[in-house]
Design an enzyme around this catalytic site. Structure first.
Site, PDB file in Angstrom:
ATOM      1  N   CYS A 191      -1.864   9.488   2.235  1.00 55.66           N
ATOM      2  CA  CYS A 191      -1.676   8.853   0.926  1.00 55.66           C
ATOM      3  C   CYS A 191      -2.904   9.044   0.047  1.00 55.66           C
ATOM      4  O   CYS A 191      -2.791   9.233  -1.164  1.00 55.66           O
ATOM      5  CB  CYS A 191      -1.392   7.364   1.102  1.00 55.66           C
ATOM      6  N   GLU A 197       0.877  -1.177   0.000  1.00 55.15           N
ATOM      7  CA  GLU A 197       0.000   0.000   0.000  1.00 55.15           C
ATOM      8  C   GLU A 197       0.912   1.224   0.000  1.00 55.15           C
ATOM      9  O   GLU A 197       1.445   1.619   1.035  1.00 55.15           O
ATOM     10  CB  GLU A 197      -0.921  -0.008   1.218  1.00 55.15           C
TER      11      GLU A 197
END
Length: 499
Positions: A278, A244
Site C-alpha cells: 500500500c 487503513e
C-alpha cells in the site's frame, strides 16, 4: 499442509483451500466461519477481555513480552508459512517479522504512559473541580487483516489493541489464514489462561459478520473498495472503524538529490513484495535537470532484479485477479503512448510479473491514477518541485510519499498531502514505532503505531469530583443576579482582551 485454526467448533464443515501462488499447490485448508461462529468467538472474547483488562498495564506488558519471545523463536516457521501462502521471499518475510516485533515491544512498554489516568486542570470558573481523564478499552476489537503484509500490518492493530486492554478477534485474509492461525496459537502458548486472541477464517461474509457482531471497534486494512463495504456494514450498528486503505504513493526527486540513493529507494519501493505494498512507490516525479540520469540509473538497477521461484528477489503476484489489473494498466499506458523502458505487458508470465518501468505515461492513465499493486513504476519529468507537488497531490489517495532532495526536502515534504512523508529514505516513517501511520482521503483515516495508535483502541473517559462548594454556583436555578454579574465581569476580563 496446515489444517488447524484457533476458532472453536465451527458450525459448518465448509472449508476453503489456500494455494501457494508460485506453484498452485494446496498448502492449507481452513473452515469458513459463519455468523454463528463469529458470534460465539466474540462472546468468548468479551469474557476474556474482562480478565485481560483487569490485569493492568504491567501484567499485560509481561504477557505481551512472552508473546514477542514466542514469535521470535518461531520466526523461521512463521516466515515459511508466509512464503507458502503469499509468495514473499524468506528474507523479506523475516524482515517483516522483525519490524512487527519492534512495534509490539513499543506498544507493551508505552501503553501505561500513553493511556494511564491523568489529572488535568480546571478553569477559573470551575476551580472547585478535580479533573481526571483515562482511556478505557473497548472490550473486544475486531481486526480484519490483509495478505500482503500478513504479520506487520495486522499486528499494528492487534498489538496496540491488546496493550490498551482489549481482547481481539482477528479475521486474516483468506489468502493468508495460516499466518493468522500461527500468531494466535503463539499467543495462546504465551497466555494460556484465557482466549484473549482468537482467529476466525473465511471470506468476505465472515468479515461482514465480524463487523455486525457488536465488537467495540473494527481495525481494517485492505483496499479502498473493500474498506467502503466494511464501513457500510459497521454503520448498521455505529461500530467505530479504523481504516487503513490503498495508496498510489509517489517518490519525488529534486535536482540536487543523491541520485544513486534515490534510484535504489525507488527500485525497492516499487518492486519489493512484487509491488504489493500500500505504501509502495508507484509514481515517480523527477526534476528535468536530472531526469535522464536518474532514469538511466533506475533502469540499470532494475535489470538485475527478477521475479521467480527459489532465490529470486521478487515473488509471485498473490491474487490471480490482480494480474488482470496489472495487465490492463500496462496495455492502456502503451496504447496511450507510454515508452516501455523495461518489462511491459509481455513481462507477465503466469503468476509472476517482471519489473516494469514506463515513461511518458499520461497523468490521467489508469497506471497513474489507479492502484496497480504490481512491480511497476511510472516515471515522469517535471519542470520544478511545484509541478511535482501538484501532481502528487492530484491523486485521490494520500497514504505516504518519499522525497529525495538535499536542500529543500523538508519544504517539499511539508506541501505533500498525505499521512506521512519520508525524506531521503523510502517510508522510514512506517518502520519507526513512535510515529503514527495512516492516510487521508481515500487512503483511509485513523492511525496505527505510536501514541495515536494506542489511543485508537481506547475511548477517553472524563471524571470530575467537586472539592468544595463554589462561591459562584452556576448550574442551579437558585443562581442570583449578583452571581450573573460577577460571571459576566469575569468573562470580560478573561476573554474580552484577547487579540
Amino acid at each position: 499442509m496446515v489444517t488447524s485454526t484457533t476458532a472453536e467448533s465451527p458450525s459448518t464443515q465448509l472449508r476453503f483451500d489456500v494455494r501457494d501462488p508460485a506453484t498452485g499447490a494446496v498448502v492449507g485448508r481452513y473452515p469458513v466461519h459463519t455468523e454463528v461462529d463469529v458470534a460465539a468467538a466474540v462472546a468468548r472474547a468479551r469474557e476474556a477481555g474482562t480478565w485481560w483488562a483487569a490485569l493492568g498495564f504491567a501484567e499485560r506488558a509481561r504477557r505481551l513480552d512472552r508473546w514477542r519471545a514466542e514469535v521470535t523463536r518461531g520466526r523461521d516457521d512463521l516466515a515459511r508459512i508466509m512464503r507458502q501462502e503469499m509468495g514473499k521471499p524468506l528474507s523479506d518475510a523475516k524482515l517483516e517479522i522483525a519490524m512487527a516485533l519492534e512495534h509490539l515491544k513499543w506498544a507493551a512498554r508505552n501503553a501505561e504512559r500513553v493511556l494511564g489516568p491523568k489529572s488535568v486542570h480546571a478553569s477559573l470558573l470551575t476551580i472547585n473541580q478535580s479533573c481526571r481523564v483515562e482511556y478505557r478499552p473497548y472490550g473486544v476489537v475486531g481486526v480484519i487483516g490483509p495478505w500482503n503484509y500478513p504479520v506487520f500490518t495486522p499486528l499494528g492493530s492487534i498489538s496496540f489493541a491488546l496493550a490498551a486492554g482489549n481482547a481481539v478477534v482477528f479475521k486474516p485474509s483468506e489468502y493468508t489464514p495460516g499466518v493468522g492461525a500461527w500468531l494466535a496459537e503463539a499467543f495462546a502458548r504465551a497466555v494460556p489462561e484465557s482466549p484473549v486472541v482468537q482467529v476466525i477464517t473465511g471470506d468476505g461474509a465472515t468479515g461482514a459478520a465480524l463487523c455486525r457482531s457488536g465488537v467495540g471497534k473494527i481495525g481494517f486494512t485492505g483496499s479502498t473498495a473493500t474498506g467502503k463495504r466494511v464501513m457500510a456494514a459497521c454503520a448498521e450498528t455505529l461500530t467505530p472503524v479504523l481504516m487503513e486503505c490503498g495508496g498510489k504513493d509517489a517518490l519525488v526527486v529534486d535536482a540536487d538529490a543523491d541520485l544513486a540513493a534515490a534510484a535504489d529507494a525507488a527500485l525497492w519501493g516499487g518492486m519489493s513484495n512484487a509491488g504489493q505494498t500500500c505504501l509502495g512507490v508507484e509514481r515517480i516525479y523527477v526534476h528535468t535537470d536530472v531526469y535522464d540520469e536518474f532514469l538511466g540509473r533506475l533502469v540499470d538497477l532494475a535489470r538485475e532484479v527478477h521475479a521467480g521461484r527459489g532465490a529470486a528477489k521478487i515473488g509471485p503476484i498473490t491474487m490471480p485477479k490482480q494480474l488482470d489489473v496489472i495487465r490492463r494498466h500496462l496495455e492502456d499506458a502503451v496504447l496511450r503512448g507510454a515508452r516501455v523502458l523495461l518489462g511491459g505487458p509481455d513481462a507477465i508470465e503466469g503468476q509472476f510479473v517482471q519489473p516494469t518501468i514506463l515513461a511518458d505515461v499520461p497523468e490521467d492513465a489508469a497506471a497513474v491514477v489507479e492502484e496497480t499493486f504490481g512491480p511497476t513504476l511510472t516515471v515522469a519529468r517535471v519542470a520544478d518541485m511545484d509541478e511535482a507537488v501538484a501532481r502528487v497531490n492530484a491523486s485521490v489517495y494520500g497514504l505516504g510519499a518519499t522525497v529525495f532532495a538535499r536542500r529543500d526536502g523538508r519544504a517539499i515534504a511539508d506541501r505533500i498531502e498525505s499521512g506521512g512523508v519520508s525524506i531521503n529514505a523510502f517510508v522510514a516513517h512506517a518502520t519507526i514505532p513512535t510515529l503514527p501511520l495512516g492516510g487521508v482521503r481515500e487512503s483511509g483515516f485513523g492511525r496505527v503505531h505510536g501514541p495515536d495508535g494506542l489511543r485508537e483502541f481506547a475511548y477517553a473517559k472524563s471524571t470530575t469530583r467537586q472539592l468544595f462548594s463554589s462561591p459562584l454556583a452556576l448550574t442551579t436555578f437558585t443562581r442570583s443576579a449578583r452571581v450573573d454579574a460577577v460571571v459576566d465581569r469575569l468573562v470580560s476580563v478573561l476573554h474580552g482582551r484577547s487579540g
